[in-house]
Design a protein around this motif. Structure first.
Motif, PDB file in Angstrom:
ATOM      1  N   PRO A  93       0.851  -1.350   0.101  1.00  0.00           N
ATOM      2  CA  PRO A  93      -0.030  -0.123   0.071  1.00  0.00           C
ATOM      3  C   PRO A  93       0.844   1.205   0.039  1.00  0.00           C
ATOM      4  CG  PRO A  93       0.141  -0.852   2.031  1.00  0.00           C
ATOM      5  CD  PRO A  93       1.056  -1.947   1.457  1.00  0.00           C
ATOM      6  N   PRO A  94       0.250   2.638  -0.158  1.00  0.00           N
ATOM      7  CA  PRO A  94       1.117   3.804  -0.165  1.00  0.00           C
ATOM      8  C   PRO A  94       1.824   3.730   1.276  1.00  0.00           C
ATOM      9  CG  PRO A  94      -1.186   4.050  -1.057  1.00  0.00           C
ATOM     10  CD  PRO A  94      -1.242   2.877  -0.434  1.00  0.00           C
ATOM     11  N   THR A  95       2.899   4.419   1.298  1.00  0.00           N
ATOM     12  CA  THR A  95       3.687   4.741   2.407  1.00  0.00           C
ATOM     13  C   THR A  95       2.988   5.264   3.561  1.00  0.00           C
ATOM     14  OG1 THR A  95       5.802   4.697   0.978  1.00  0.00           O
ATOM     15  CG2 THR A  95       5.724   5.595   3.319  1.00  0.00           C
ATOM     16  N   ALA A  96       3.046   4.625   4.716  1.00  0.00           N
ATOM     17  CA  ALA A  96       2.111   5.401   5.910  1.00  0.00           C
ATOM     18  C   ALA A  96       3.307   6.342   6.271  1.00  0.00           C
ATOM     19  CB  ALA A  96       2.100   4.346   7.122  1.00  0.00           C
ATOM     20  N   LEU A  97       2.569   7.946   6.503  1.00  0.00           N
ATOM     21  CA  LEU A  97       3.472   8.849   6.933  1.00  0.00           C
ATOM     22  C   LEU A  97       3.250   9.314   8.372  1.00  0.00           C
ATOM     23  CD1 LEU A  97       3.144  11.072   3.625  1.00  0.00           C
ATOM     24  CD2 LEU A  97       4.944   9.262   4.275  1.00  0.00           C
ATOM     25  N   ARG A 273      -0.917  11.983  -4.257  1.00  0.00           N
ATOM     26  CA  ARG A 273       0.157  12.486  -3.357  1.00  0.00           C
ATOM     27  C   ARG A 273       1.416  12.132  -3.897  1.00  0.00           C
ATOM     28  NH1 ARG A 273       0.657   9.214   2.100  1.00  0.00           N
ATOM     29  NH2 ARG A 273       2.009   7.927   0.620  1.00  0.00           N
ATOM     30  N   GLY A 274       2.397  13.139  -3.929  1.00  0.00           N
ATOM     31  CA  GLY A 274       3.540  12.685  -4.176  1.00  0.00           C
ATOM     32  C   GLY A 274       4.584  12.527  -2.842  1.00  0.00           C
ATOM     33  N   LEU A 275       5.555  11.523  -2.987  1.00  0.00           N
ATOM     34  CA  LEU A 275       6.464  11.529  -1.764  1.00  0.00           C
ATOM     35  C   LEU A 275       7.886  11.383  -2.146  1.00  0.00           C
ATOM     36  CD1 LEU A 275       6.960  11.036   1.413  1.00  0.00           C
ATOM     37  CD2 LEU A 275       6.302   8.849   0.943  1.00  0.00           C
ATOM     38  N   LEU A 276       8.733  12.357  -1.899  1.00  0.00           N
ATOM     39  CA  LEU A 276      10.344  12.116  -1.723  1.00  0.00           C
ATOM     40  C   LEU A 276      10.813  11.875  -0.604  1.00  0.00           C
ATOM     41  CD1 LEU A 276      12.020  12.520  -4.662  1.00  0.00           C
ATOM     42  CD2 LEU A 276      12.536  14.596  -3.448  1.00  0.00           C
ATOM     43  N   ILE A 277      11.493  10.909  -0.658  1.00  0.00           N
ATOM     44  CA  ILE A 277      12.335  10.340   0.671  1.00  0.00           C
ATOM     45  C   ILE A 277      13.602  10.701   0.456  1.00  0.00           C
ATOM     46  CG2 ILE A 277      12.848   8.518   2.245  1.00  0.00           C
ATOM     47  CD1 ILE A 277      10.427   7.122   1.301  1.00  0.00           C
ATOM     48  N   LEU A 278      14.542  11.539   1.403  1.00  0.00           N
ATOM     49  CA  LEU A 278      15.841  11.758   1.239  1.00  0.00           C
ATOM     50  C   LEU A 278      16.571  11.257   2.457  1.00  0.00           C
ATOM     51  CD1 LEU A 278      15.115  15.595   0.607  1.00  0.00           C
ATOM     52  CD2 LEU A 278      15.443  13.836  -1.110  1.00  0.00           C
ATOM     53  N   HIS A 279      17.842  11.070   1.944  1.00  0.00           N
ATOM     54  CA  HIS A 279      18.739  10.594   3.136  1.00  0.00           C
ATOM     55  C   HIS A 279      18.799  11.698   4.069  1.00  0.00           C
ATOM     56  CE1 HIS A 279      22.483   9.634   5.307  1.00  0.00           C
ATOM     57  NE2 HIS A 279      22.311   8.566   4.867  1.00  0.00           N
ATOM     58  N   PRO A 280      18.715  11.718   5.317  1.00  0.00           N
ATOM     59  CA  PRO A 280      18.612  12.837   6.452  1.00  0.00           C
ATOM     60  C   PRO A 280      19.848  13.512   6.564  1.00  0.00           C
ATOM     61  CG  PRO A 280      18.872  10.598   7.713  1.00  0.00           C
ATOM     62  CD  PRO A 280      18.759  10.057   6.145  1.00  0.00           C
ATOM     63  N   SER A 281      21.152  13.120   6.163  1.00  0.00           N
ATOM     64  CA  SER A 281      22.314  13.905   6.003  1.00  0.00           C
ATOM     65  C   SER A 281      23.043  14.477   5.008  1.00  0.00           C
ATOM     66  CB  SER A 281      23.298  13.243   7.118  1.00  0.00           C
ATOM     67  OG  SER A 281      23.591  12.240   6.672  1.00  0.00           O
ATOM     68  N   THR A 282      22.930  13.553   3.876  1.00  0.00           N
ATOM     69  CA  THR A 282      23.314  13.604   2.637  1.00  0.00           C
ATOM     70  C   THR A 282      22.614  14.196   1.619  1.00  0.00           C
ATOM     71  OG1 THR A 282      22.759  11.711   1.537  1.00  0.00           O
ATOM     72  CG2 THR A 282      24.904  11.558   2.902  1.00  0.00           C
ATOM     73  N   GLY A 283      21.428  14.234   1.862  1.00  0.00           N
ATOM     74  CA  GLY A 283      20.280  14.852   1.160  1.00  0.00           C
ATOM     75  C   GLY A 283      20.069  13.991  -0.134  1.00  0.00           C
ATOM     76  N   ARG A 290       4.407   8.176  -6.109  1.00  0.00           N
ATOM     77  CA  ARG A 290       3.162   8.550  -6.797  1.00  0.00           C
ATOM     78  C   ARG A 290       2.150   7.673  -6.256  1.00  0.00           C
ATOM     79  NH1 ARG A 290       0.533  12.353 -10.038  1.00  0.00           N
ATOM     80  NH2 ARG A 290      -1.383  11.285 -11.110  1.00  0.00           N
ATOM     81  N   ALA A 291       1.259   8.397  -5.313  1.00  0.00           N
ATOM     82  CA  ALA A 291      -0.185   7.348  -4.873  1.00  0.00           C
ATOM     83  C   ALA A 291      -1.331   7.987  -5.207  1.00  0.00           C
ATOM     84  CB  ALA A 291       0.179   7.182  -3.503  1.00  0.00           C
TER      85      ALA A 291
END
Length: 324
Positions: A93-97, A273-283, A290-291
């Motif tokens: 399913p879509p990522t739970a936020l 809904r669009g979702l981008l997941i970024l590394h928390p320090s390197t960006g 896309r859900a």
């Protein structure tokens, strides 16, 4: 019919309105994000920066660089491994936020160096993509999730190579294409490291009227064929921090189990809904989703389906297009 990722000069079909935000600037530095990430058991950077005053112009600066070893490029999945992956994840399913926070005050100001920041003629990007293949037969629509493994090599002159393996196999289970200079993406070129240049690239892929979700999709498209260096990742963070309509979600997991900073945007109609997941320090971009959501009805919870999911396994550089 669905297709594997195209060169990012192809416009994407996404909704609504996005614009640059001149008055709001990032106030939290990389150290602030590191504290948030540490609270969520995510490693962060120990570097600190002074917050930028409200309404001030960002100064994009790069920390001192250090030498890094090359990033190991794994062997391609076999057809059996890809089939097993598809069987495990087809109904995901879509990522739970987590609860949202305003994105402009939690993104890092400067991207840290990644361990795969190495020289090489070609950007090398390894992607796993889940895409919905919807077909209409006799007035009835059926949808199948197709899983790809994409291996992209791209030189700065727009030449390169793309190898794709898919499941279910279809007419062409494996493709291997070589691109001559200038044929991958027209005039876009390498990712710009300045705000104006990157904004122009994003606008050429997803015009402003398509909205904040289109900004996220355009960034995913750019990084599908390019390995952004430290300066380019900093420019991407700057752009995101100054884009209206984005929301931050701490400690979001991608399909590889990695935890990063989630940046989401919802279309005007509230169903996409669009979702981008970024590394928390390197960006670095870890994943894009896309859900599509159906409105909740009385007595029934709101449900959603993933229309497209990109998992970025590796961003690095290499001097050969036959690795491995």
């Amino acid at each position: 019919m669905i297709h594997p990722p195209h060169p990012p000069s192809t416009p994407t079909d996404l909704p609504a309105h996005w614009r640059r935000r001149p008055a709001v600037r990032i106030a939290a530095a990389l150290s602030a994000l590191s504290l948030l990430a540490a609270a969520a058991l995510v490693p962060g950077s120990a570097a600190t920066h002074n917050p930028a005053p409200q309404g001030s112009r960002w100064q994009v600066t790069s920390p001192a660089r250090t030498s890094t070893p090359p990033c190991e490029i794994p062997a391609p999945l076999t057809a059996a491994e890809l089939r097993a992956l598809a069987a495990r994840t087809a109904a995901t399913p879509p990522t739970a936020l987590p609860a949202p926070r305003p994105a402009d005050r939690v993104l890092p100001q400067v991207a840290a160096e990644a361990h795969c920041d190495v020289p090489g003629r070609f950007s090398f990007v390894l992607i796993r993509q889940w895409a919905a293949d919807t077909r209409i037969d006799a007035g009835r629509a059926t949808s199948t999730v197709v899983v790809f493994e994409e291996r992209h090599w791209r030189a700065d002159n727009g030449s390169g190579r793309a190898v794709s393996l898919r499941n279910p196999p279809g007419p062409q289970p494996t493709t291997d294409e070589t691109y001559e200079p200038g044929t991958l993406d027209g005039t876009i070129g390498p990712i710009a490291v300045d705000s104006a240049g990157l904004t122009a690239q994003i606008s050429s892929i997803s015009p402003p009227f398509l909205g904040a979700p289109a900004v996220l999709r355009a960034i995913a498209g750019l990084t599908s064929w390019r390995t952004p260096g430290q300066d380019a990742r900093t420019a991407i963070l700057t752009l995101l921090s100054n884009t209206n309509g984005l929301t931050y979600h701490p400690a979001v997991r991608d399909r590889a189990g990695r935890t990063g900073a989630g940046i989401s945007a919802t279309g005007d109609d509230g169903t996409t809904r669009g979702l981008l997941i970024l590394h928390p320090s390197t960006g670095e971009v870890l994943a894009y989703e896309r859900a599509h959501f159906t409105p909740s009805q009385r007595g029934h919870p709101r449900t959603g389906d993933v229309e497209d999911y990109l998992l970025f396994t590796i961003h690095t550089r290499t001097s050969m297009t036959n690795t491995p």
